[in-house]
Design a protein around this motif. Structure first.
Motif, PDB file in Angstrom:
ATOM      1  N   SER A   9       0.832  -1.215   0.000  1.00 37.96           N
ATOM      2  CA  SER A   9       0.000   0.000   0.000  1.00 37.96           C
ATOM      3  C   SER A   9       0.861   1.257   0.000  1.00 37.96           C
ATOM      4  O   SER A   9       0.514   2.258  -0.630  1.00 37.96           O
ATOM      5  CB  SER A   9      -0.936   0.003   1.216  1.00 37.96           C
ATOM      6  N   LEU A  10       1.997   1.209   0.683  1.00 41.82           N
ATOM      7  CA  LEU A  10       2.896   2.361   0.714  1.00 41.82           C
ATOM      8  C   LEU A  10       3.490   2.647  -0.669  1.00 41.82           C
ATOM      9  O   LEU A  10       3.758   3.806  -1.015  1.00 41.82           O
ATOM     10  CB  LEU A  10       4.022   2.114   1.713  1.00 41.82           C
ATOM     11  N   LEU A  11       3.691   1.613  -1.455  1.00 44.46           N
ATOM     12  CA  LEU A  11       4.280   1.772  -2.783  1.00 44.46           C
ATOM     13  C   LEU A  11       3.294   2.348  -3.794  1.00 44.46           C
ATOM     14  O   LEU A  11       3.651   2.520  -4.963  1.00 44.46           O
ATOM     15  CB  LEU A  11       4.802   0.425  -3.284  1.00 44.46           C
ATOM     16  N   SER A  12       2.091   2.661  -3.349  1.00 47.37           N
ATOM     17  CA  SER A  12       1.092   3.230  -4.264  1.00 47.37           C
ATOM     18  C   SER A  12       1.477   4.626  -4.729  1.00 47.37           C
ATOM     19  O   SER A  12       0.986   5.101  -5.743  1.00 47.37           O
ATOM     20  CB  SER A  12      -0.280   3.282  -3.584  1.00 47.37           C
ATOM     21  N   GLY A  13       2.341   5.290  -3.967  1.00 50.02           N
ATOM     22  CA  GLY A  13       2.739   6.648  -4.322  1.00 50.02           C
ATOM     23  C   GLY A  13       2.035   7.711  -3.515  1.00 50.02           C
ATOM     24  O   GLY A  13       2.343   8.899  -3.626  1.00 50.02           O
ATOM     25  N   GLN A  14       1.091   7.321  -2.674  1.00 49.51           N
ATOM     26  CA  GLN A  14       0.373   8.261  -1.812  1.00 49.51           C
ATOM     27  C   GLN A  14       0.522   7.784  -0.371  1.00 49.51           C
ATOM     28  O   GLN A  14       0.016   6.734  -0.002  1.00 49.51           O
ATOM     29  CB  GLN A  14      -1.098   8.329  -2.213  1.00 49.51           C
ATOM     30  N   THR A  15       1.241   8.557   0.427  1.00 46.03           N
ATOM     31  CA  THR A  15       1.544   8.103   1.785  1.00 46.03           C
ATOM     32  C   THR A  15       0.460   8.439   2.797  1.00 46.03           C
ATOM     33  O   THR A  15       0.486   7.916   3.915  1.00 46.03           O
ATOM     34  CB  THR A  15       2.870   8.731   2.274  1.00 46.03           C
ATOM     35  N   GLN A  16      -0.499   9.307   2.427  1.00 40.97           N
ATOM     36  CA  GLN A  16      -1.494   9.702   3.426  1.00 40.97           C
ATOM     37  C   GLN A  16      -2.345   8.538   3.933  1.00 40.97           C
ATOM     38  O   GLN A  16      -2.637   8.475   5.134  1.00 40.97           O
ATOM     39  CB  GLN A  16      -2.383  10.818   2.893  1.00 40.97           C
ATOM     40  N   PHE A  59       8.388  -1.046   6.106  1.00 40.10           N
ATOM     41  CA  PHE A  59       9.405  -0.055   5.770  1.00 40.10           C
ATOM     42  C   PHE A  59      10.508  -0.667   4.914  1.00 40.10           C
ATOM     43  O   PHE A  59      11.065   0.001   4.029  1.00 40.10           O
ATOM     44  CB  PHE A  59      10.019   0.549   7.038  1.00 40.10           C
ATOM     45  N   GLY A  60      10.804  -1.946   5.166  1.00 44.61           N
ATOM     46  CA  GLY A  60      11.792  -2.633   4.341  1.00 44.61           C
ATOM     47  C   GLY A  60      11.398  -2.656   2.876  1.00 44.61           C
ATOM     48  O   GLY A  60      12.238  -2.488   1.984  1.00 44.61           O
ATOM     49  N   LEU A  61      10.099  -2.848   2.613  1.00 44.15           N
ATOM     50  CA  LEU A  61       9.609  -2.833   1.236  1.00 44.15           C
ATOM     51  C   LEU A  61       9.551  -1.415   0.674  1.00 44.15           C
ATOM     52  O   LEU A  61       9.801  -1.187  -0.509  1.00 44.15           O
ATOM     53  CB  LEU A  61       8.216  -3.461   1.170  1.00 44.15           C
ATOM     54  N   PHE A  62       9.220  -0.481   1.530  1.00 39.69           N
ATOM     55  CA  PHE A  62       8.985   0.897   1.104  1.00 39.69           C
ATOM     56  C   PHE A  62      10.270   1.720   1.023  1.00 39.69           C
ATOM     57  O   PHE A  62      10.288   2.784   0.390  1.00 39.69           O
ATOM     58  CB  PHE A  62       7.997   1.549   2.086  1.00 39.69           C
ATOM     59  N   ALA A  63      11.350   1.229   1.624  1.00 41.51           N
ATOM     60  CA  ALA A  63      12.586   2.020   1.734  1.00 41.51           C
ATOM     61  C   ALA A  63      13.102   2.492   0.381  1.00 41.51           C
ATOM     62  O   ALA A  63      13.584   3.620   0.242  1.00 41.51           O
ATOM     63  CB  ALA A  63      13.664   1.215   2.457  1.00 41.51           C
ATOM     64  N   ILE A  64      13.003   1.633  -0.646  1.00 45.78           N
ATOM     65  CA  ILE A  64      13.517   1.984  -1.962  1.00 45.78           C
ATOM     66  C   ILE A  64      12.817   3.215  -2.530  1.00 45.78           C
ATOM     67  O   ILE A  64      13.370   3.951  -3.351  1.00 45.78           O
ATOM     68  CB  ILE A  64      13.374   0.787  -2.929  1.00 45.78           C
ATOM     69  N   GLN A  65      11.595   3.445  -2.081  1.00 46.36           N
ATOM     70  CA  GLN A  65      10.838   4.617  -2.535  1.00 46.36           C
ATOM     71  C   GLN A  65      10.893   5.742  -1.511  1.00 46.36           C
ATOM     72  O   GLN A  65      10.809   6.915  -1.865  1.00 46.36           O
ATOM     73  CB  GLN A  65       9.380   4.220  -2.790  1.00 46.36           C
ATOM     74  N   PHE A  97      13.365   6.930   0.604  1.00 36.05           N
ATOM     75  CA  PHE A  97      14.510   7.846   0.674  1.00 36.05           C
ATOM     76  C   PHE A  97      14.532   8.865  -0.464  1.00 36.05           C
ATOM     77  O   PHE A  97      14.715  10.066  -0.212  1.00 36.05           O
ATOM     78  CB  PHE A  97      15.811   7.042   0.751  1.00 36.05           C
ATOM     79  N   PRO A  98      14.332   8.473  -1.727  1.00 34.58           N
ATOM     80  CA  PRO A  98      14.262   9.499  -2.770  1.00 34.58           C
ATOM     81  C   PRO A  98      13.057  10.438  -2.599  1.00 34.58           C
ATOM     82  O   PRO A  98      13.144  11.625  -2.908  1.00 34.58           O
ATOM     83  CB  PRO A  98      14.171   8.702  -4.071  1.00 34.58           C
ATOM     84  N   THR A  99      11.936   9.873  -2.100  1.00 32.75           N
ATOM     85  CA  THR A  99      10.745  10.703  -1.872  1.00 32.75           C
ATOM     86  C   THR A  99      11.008  11.733  -0.786  1.00 32.75           C
ATOM     87  O   THR A  99      10.632  12.906  -0.908  1.00 32.75           O
ATOM     88  CB  THR A  99       9.538   9.829  -1.481  1.00 32.75           C
ATOM     89  N   GLU A 100      11.669  11.308   0.285  1.00 34.14           N
ATOM     90  CA  GLU A 100      11.993  12.212   1.382  1.00 34.14           C
ATOM     91  C   GLU A 100      12.909  13.338   0.900  1.00 34.14           C
ATOM     92  O   GLU A 100      12.737  14.499   1.284  1.00 34.14           O
ATOM     93  CB  GLU A 100      12.674  11.420   2.510  1.00 34.14           C
ATOM     94  N   GLU A 101      13.855  12.998   0.066  1.00 38.59           N
ATOM     95  CA  GLU A 101      14.764  14.018  -0.460  1.00 38.59           C
ATOM     96  C   GLU A 101      14.020  15.001  -1.367  1.00 38.59           C
ATOM     97  O   GLU A 101      14.210  16.217  -1.276  1.00 38.59           O
ATOM     98  CB  GLU A 101      15.892  13.338  -1.243  1.00 38.59           C
ATOM     99  N   TYR A 102      13.159  14.475  -2.202  1.00 33.44           N
ATOM    100  CA  TYR A 102      12.412  15.317  -3.134  1.00 33.44           C
ATOM    101  C   TYR A 102      11.396  16.190  -2.397  1.00 33.44           C
ATOM    102  O   TYR A 102      11.137  17.334  -2.798  1.00 33.44           O
ATOM    103  CB  TYR A 102      11.706  14.434  -4.167  1.00 33.44           C
ATOM    104  N   ALA A 103      10.814  15.656  -1.309  1.00 33.84           N
ATOM    105  CA  ALA A 103       9.766  16.374  -0.579  1.00 33.84           C
ATOM    106  C   ALA A 103      10.257  17.685   0.008  1.00 33.84           C
ATOM    107  O   ALA A 103       9.461  18.598   0.260  1.00 33.84           O
ATOM    108  CB  ALA A 103       9.205  15.478   0.533  1.00 33.84           C
TER     109      ALA A 103
END
Length: 357
Positions: free
Chosen positions: A105-112, A155-161, A163-169
């Motif tokens: 669900s986290l990999l959907s691209g919407q974290t809310q 988080f292990g599954l979501f980590a690949i997305q 860290f770049p998301t956090e940087e971009y945010a």
């Protein structure tokens, strides 16, 4: 799901048809997952079907057709909850399964949606810990362990997305919202009371208002301002319509034999109401703002918790009706009469607005 979606695309030509198939598939998943959840707790097929339909085709999830990432993230909640429950009351290994589905669900691209997943899991962790403390004291910390495993695996599954998301945010204009921006999309209490029964009573984005006047001279921006001033946000972000059946069945859920699940979903329901009304409830709004660190907005999106809890309570209510014994027929008839009186009164009170709309 996004990965499969991408693999199906040729020459980067996404196309509307593929997006529609994607959305349709996720509505099917939402109803199927909710059906599995209800059936796993021993309820009959009919209550499970009703719960699946209410959750998947609730006003809010249908509205999220325009936000595919949110829809794709929200539909996994029944499956996450199912395996989280099993990890606490069966085997801890199910926590990893819950974590995998949470990670998807986290990999959907919407974290809310994930924020509300975590809220729901925390509530169930505390609730089940208290329950086990009363019944099996030695296992009272098992829900906490399960919760941590779910977070770690997801988080292990979501980590690949992540860290770049956090940087971009950091470059997003919404990374540091004001209090007003954060809680701005919240419903007021009157809207929440009326809208589930008459969705168009307050007006629509097309400019048709409660007085029946279709003002073609109003721009979309003017209509937006009018609607926002009336109930705190836009109709496309606030849709609580579930049909009348869940509200008819809700009182019967109060007599359910499964008190453990009944009480939890009642707690989750009232929690979702508090979030939905964040702007009207100052303390709730402040907590939402500071817990989210000013990086989240639209608390009304907790509506999918509202749909989730009401769908399950409707299933419990219907199961209670099916299980009613002879000596409880008087209670059944009394609740049914009260239901028809309340729904009938609401219908006639708002009949003028219903006719002109």
């Amino acid at each position: 799901m996004d990965l499969l979606h991408s693999l199906a695309v040729n020459n980067l030509n996404f196309g509307y048809l593929l997006m529609e198939v994607n959305a349709f598939f996720h509505y099917f998943l939402a109803s199927f997952f909710m059906y599995l959840l209800v059936r796993s707790f021993g309820l009959s097929r009919l209550p499970a079907i009703i719960a699946g339909l209410v959750f998947a085709y609730s006003g809010y999830l249908v509205k999220e057709y325009v936000h595919l990432a949110y829809l794709q993230g929200a539909v996994w909640l029944p499956l996450v909850f199912l395996f989280f429950y099993k990890s606490i009351f069966s085997s801890l290994k199910y926590a990893s399964v819950a974590g995998i589905f949470f990670g998807i669900s986290l990999l959907s691209g919407q974290t809310q949606p994930a924020i509300y997943y975590v809220f729901a899991l925390i509530i169930f962790t505390l609730y089940s810990s208290y329950y086990l403390h009363q019944t099996k004291a030695k296992e009272r910390f098992k829900p906490v362990v399960s919760f941590l495993v779910v977070l770690l695996v997801s988080f292990g599954l979501f980590a690949i997305q992540f860290f770049p998301t956090e940087e971009y945010a950091q470059y997003s204009t919404r990374s540091n919202l004001s209090y007003a921006e954060s809680v701005g999309y919240s419903a007021n209490p009157l809207y929440l009371v009326i809208h589930p029964f008459i969705p168009s009573f307050w007006g629509t984005m097309e400019g048709k208002f409660w007085d029946g006047v279709q003002d073609e001279t109003l721009s979309l921006d003017d209509r937006t301002k009018w609607l926002s001033s009336m109930f705190g946000g836009l109709p496309n972000e606030m849709n609580f319509y579930l049909g009348l059946l869940p509200f008819f069945l809700f009182p019967f859920a109060l007599f359910s034999k499964n008190k453990f699940l009944r009480d939890f979903f009642l707690i989750l329901f009232f929690f979702s109401v508090l979030l939905i009304l964040s702007r009207s409830l100052t303390l709730v709004g402040q907590l939402f703002y500071y817990i989210m660190g000013g990086a989240a907005r639209v608390p009304v999106r907790a509506s999918f918790l509202w749909s989730f809890s009401l769908a399950f309570l409707a299933a419990l209510g219907l199961q209670t009706i099916l299980d009613f014994k002879e000596e409880k027929k008087e209670i059944f008839e009394k609740i049914t009469r009260i239901n028809f009186l309340v729904l009938g009164a609401l219908f006639f009170v708002f009949l003028p607005g219903l006719i002109i709309l």
